[in-house]
Design a protein around this motif. Sequence first.
Motif, PDB file in Angstrom:
ATOM      1  N   THR A  64       0.814  -1.210   0.000  1.00 45.07           N
ATOM      2  CA  THR A  64       0.000   0.000   0.000  1.00 45.07           C
ATOM      3  C   THR A  64       0.852   1.265   0.000  1.00 45.07           C
ATOM      4  OG1 THR A  64      -0.137  -0.379   2.365  1.00 45.07           O
ATOM      5  CG2 THR A  64      -2.068  -0.913   1.086  1.00 45.07           C
ATOM      6  N   GLY A  65       2.158   1.122  -0.212  1.00 45.43           N
ATOM      7  CA  GLY A  65       3.019   2.299  -0.300  1.00 45.43           C
ATOM      8  C   GLY A  65       3.094   3.096   0.983  1.00 45.43           C
ATOM      9  N   ILE A  66       3.157   2.411   2.105  1.00 39.23           N
ATOM     10  CA  ILE A  66       3.181   3.111   3.395  1.00 39.23           C
ATOM     11  C   ILE A  66       4.432   3.975   3.528  1.00 39.23           C
ATOM     12  CG2 ILE A  66       3.528   2.675   5.870  1.00 39.23           C
ATOM     13  CD1 ILE A  66       1.327   0.630   5.717  1.00 39.23           C
ATOM     14  N   GLU A  67       5.575   3.450   3.084  1.00 40.46           N
ATOM     15  CA  GLU A  67       6.812   4.221   3.220  1.00 40.46           C
ATOM     16  C   GLU A  67       6.742   5.507   2.409  1.00 40.46           C
ATOM     17  OE1 GLU A  67       9.995   1.550   2.276  1.00 40.46           O
ATOM     18  OE2 GLU A  67       9.686   0.392   4.094  1.00 40.46           O
ATOM     19  N   LYS A  68       6.162   5.433   1.222  1.00 40.03           N
ATOM     20  CA  LYS A  68       6.038   6.634   0.389  1.00 40.03           C
ATOM     21  C   LYS A  68       5.057   7.629   1.016  1.00 40.03           C
ATOM     22  CE  LYS A  68       6.560   8.804  -3.662  1.00 40.03           C
ATOM     23  NZ  LYS A  68       7.865   9.248  -4.148  1.00 40.03           N
ATOM     24  N   ASN A  69       3.964   7.108   1.515  1.00 38.23           N
ATOM     25  CA  ASN A  69       2.957   7.967   2.136  1.00 38.23           C
ATOM     26  C   ASN A  69       3.503   8.717   3.340  1.00 38.23           C
ATOM     27  OD1 ASN A  69       0.379   8.141   0.964  1.00 38.23           O
ATOM     28  ND2 ASN A  69       0.092   5.964   1.315  1.00 38.23           N
ATOM     29  N   MET A  70       4.365   8.051   4.097  1.00 40.67           N
ATOM     30  CA  MET A  70       4.904   8.684   5.292  1.00 40.67           C
ATOM     31  C   MET A  70       5.764   9.890   4.949  1.00 40.67           C
ATOM     32  SD  MET A  70       5.723   5.308   7.476  1.00 40.67           S
ATOM     33  CE  MET A  70       5.986   5.777   9.166  1.00 40.67           C
ATOM     34  N   GLU A  71       6.370   9.862   3.752  1.00 38.47           N
ATOM     35  CA  GLU A  71       7.207  10.995   3.345  1.00 38.47           C
ATOM     36  C   GLU A  71       6.381  12.267   3.131  1.00 38.47           C
ATOM     37  OE1 GLU A  71       9.363   9.794  -0.106  1.00 38.47           O
ATOM     38  OE2 GLU A  71      10.378   8.180   0.966  1.00 38.47           O
ATOM     39  N   ALA A  72       5.083  12.105   2.911  1.00 40.52           N
ATOM     40  CA  ALA A  72       4.237  13.264   2.635  1.00 40.52           C
ATOM     41  C   ALA A  72       3.571  13.806   3.889  1.00 40.52           C
ATOM     42  CB  ALA A  72       3.187  12.884   1.605  1.00 40.52           C
ATOM     43  N   LYS A  73       3.846  13.187   5.043  1.00 42.79           N
ATOM     44  CA  LYS A  73       3.189  13.600   6.282  1.00 42.79           C
ATOM     45  C   LYS A  73       4.219  14.092   7.283  1.00 42.79           C
ATOM     46  CE  LYS A  73      -0.752  10.552   5.890  1.00 42.79           C
ATOM     47  NZ  LYS A  73      -0.625  10.512   4.424  1.00 42.79           N
ATOM     48  N   THR A  74       3.761  14.881   8.261  1.00 38.57           N
ATOM     49  CA  THR A  74       4.698  15.319   9.297  1.00 38.57           C
ATOM     50  C   THR A  74       5.018  14.119  10.184  1.00 38.57           C
ATOM     51  OG1 THR A  74       2.936  15.931  10.808  1.00 38.57           O
ATOM     52  CG2 THR A  74       3.718  17.641   9.335  1.00 38.57           C
ATOM     53  N   PHE A  75       6.066  14.285  11.008  1.00 42.03           N
ATOM     54  CA  PHE A  75       6.517  13.160  11.831  1.00 42.03           C
ATOM     55  C   PHE A  75       5.399  12.633  12.719  1.00 42.03           C
ATOM     56  CE2 PHE A  75      10.596  14.994  10.703  1.00 42.03           C
ATOM     57  CZ  PHE A  75      11.322  13.869  10.432  1.00 42.03           C
ATOM     58  N   GLN A  76       4.577  13.537  13.274  1.00 39.93           N
ATOM     59  CA  GLN A  76       3.499  13.083  14.158  1.00 39.93           C
ATOM     60  C   GLN A  76       2.418  12.349  13.379  1.00 39.93           C
ATOM     61  OE1 GLN A  76       3.237  17.078  15.225  1.00 39.93           O
ATOM     62  NE2 GLN A  76       3.074  16.658  17.407  1.00 39.93           N
ATOM     63  N   LYS A  77       2.055  12.917  12.228  1.00 41.18           N
ATOM     64  CA  LYS A  77       0.928  12.355  11.493  1.00 41.18           C
ATOM     65  C   LYS A  77       1.295  11.061  10.778  1.00 41.18           C
ATOM     66  CE  LYS A  77      -1.200  16.825  11.122  1.00 41.18           C
ATOM     67  NZ  LYS A  77      -1.433  18.004  10.296  1.00 41.18           N
ATOM     68  N   ALA A  78       2.576  10.893  10.484  1.00 40.79           N
ATOM     69  CA  ALA A  78       3.001   9.651   9.818  1.00 40.79           C
ATOM     70  C   ALA A  78       2.830   8.449  10.735  1.00 40.79           C
ATOM     71  CB  ALA A  78       4.447   9.771   9.363  1.00 40.79           C
ATOM     72  N   GLU A  79       2.700   8.691  12.036  1.00 43.31           N
ATOM     73  CA  GLU A  79       2.664   7.564  12.961  1.00 43.31           C
ATOM     74  C   GLU A  79       1.455   6.662  12.743  1.00 43.31           C
ATOM     75  OE1 GLU A  79       2.704   8.411  17.178  1.00 43.31           O
ATOM     76  OE2 GLU A  79       2.361   6.282  17.482  1.00 43.31           O
ATOM     77  N   VAL A  80       0.326   7.232  12.352  1.00 43.79           N
ATOM     78  CA  VAL A  80      -0.865   6.383  12.175  1.00 43.79           C
ATOM     79  C   VAL A  80      -0.648   5.337  11.097  1.00 43.79           C
ATOM     80  CG1 VAL A  80      -2.638   7.922  13.062  1.00 43.79           C
ATOM     81  CG2 VAL A  80      -1.912   8.136  10.701  1.00 43.79           C
TER      82      VAL A  80
END
Lengths: 409, 170
Positions: A64-80
Amino acid sequence: MTQLQPANVEQYKHLISERALTGETMLLNMGPQHPSTHGVLRLVLELDGEIVVNCIPDIGFLHTGIEKNMEAKTFQKAEVMTDRLDYMNTMGNNLAYVMAVEKLIDLDVPPRAQALRVILVELQRIASHLVLLGTWGLDLAAMSMFLYCFREREQILDIFELVSGQRMMTTYIRPGGVWRDVPVEFEKAVRDFIKIFPKRIDEYEKLLTKNPLFVDRMVGIGHLSKEMALSYGVTGSNLRASGVNWDLRKARPYMGYEQYDFDVPVLTEGDTYARYLVRIEEFRQSLRIIEQALDKLPMGPVRSDNRKFVPPPRSEIGVSMEALIHHFKLWTEGFHAPNASIYSAVESPRGELGVLIAGDGGPKPRRVHMRTPSFDNLAVVPELVKGHLVADLVAILASIDIVLGDIDR
Amino acid sequence: MEKSLEPIVKVLQEKFGATFEEFRGEVQCMVKPEHIIEALTILRDAHHFELLSMLSAIDYFPQTSPRFHVIYQLNSLEKNLTLQLRVPVEGESPKLPTSTGVFKTGLWREREIFDMFGIEFEGHPDPRRILNPDELEGHPLRRDFPLGYEEPQFSFNYEEIDLGKPYAKE
């Protein structure tokens, strides 16, 4: 739209034997929709009668491209996003990611939060092993095991609901501590579980450990040697069942694991049965850790008061201008991390769960790589199943304890 | 840096001209692409680094030289040490020698790096994509690969976006 090509022999030519090309052996497709692949795993099997000659895992159905998605979010929001990786180990994923962020920005965690994290992660380890044990029994036709295991798992999920409001996607462990303090009912709920669970472990052992139907299908099956395990990067219980004493909780203690007294079960046989016994013992050791952590659970704050990284509590926002500014800045822009990268790892129920995280000086990560243990553990399966029956493959696959969400990310 | 790690880093410095950085107590050694296999072999055989626990890459786009870092996280179980080797690679379609001869971890992890970053590993026994479908163009974890959000359609760009929609036209 590109059309998906049907699988052809050409694609696997370099991975199968000559005999498959002449039609002497058979290529058989197992999965992705198959109950004993524990998710959406497809295996291409080359079979000589019922003996596995070659096994080619095909993964990525749950990518589901989680690693790529995390790059587009702030550190706090990437946690979900981390909750969705290994859905049997959500607290552990939170902890691995949060510890990496804390190391990157150099943030301290108060002792109460550390102890709470340990309790919850160990409960999660038990819950994860329970699902493994239940489905393992199911795969080897011990149906009642599944029902018993899920009964106890339910109790743990209830505790998670108590603390975080969520049964599975908890996001309870946050940078700088935990989301909020546990409710007063928490201690009783965990104590009840500690009281009841040792008896349950004995019950499972009565059902499985000496059950000839179960044991015969596991002893001597899928032997994983120490050298092969290390070379493939296999970690966790699978490595410990092959005679390597390696547990990150002991070797590189984090979150105050050094204060707790517990043993690391190690067996040298390296077969499917050894992997089962190691996990049964890990139930007992996790219980010991939970009990000690709960006994000396310190009082005090559960979140760091470093307001540059941790949002202020709601009660401060109404009375302090500064708190309001911090709240606003942290939830809109997020905190900035240095332009550097670090690697931090924890011991998840499946092995070494590492996080490589790189900041670029801004509020979003440049790169987050989750080193998920199931990925490397599955890579060794083709070696283990060679020469075994298809039915043994099911037992071996269950013993490796894979979670496809963890593999495909 | 831990005391017992110093002689090992020194060996890498003398033999391969490796440079090292330290950040939050973590040692990161920069090794040139042509030396990486030899370095991994020496670390495994002479210094007991028998577990390659992580093999991944970082894209430093828009920086071009080096654009990528390929990262090898090594562990010595006996001495309880960890050491990170980093190989900077340049260009649009970079190549590296495969590490599968030293650690089998590379069998899948190098496929993942190829799939996600387009870094080719020469001599890899099974150089296919691993997570993405074979038909995919591009390498998703590169920083210049778009995330794939749908662009919102407003009155000023209605026609333009409508042209790209996949439904059947008259």
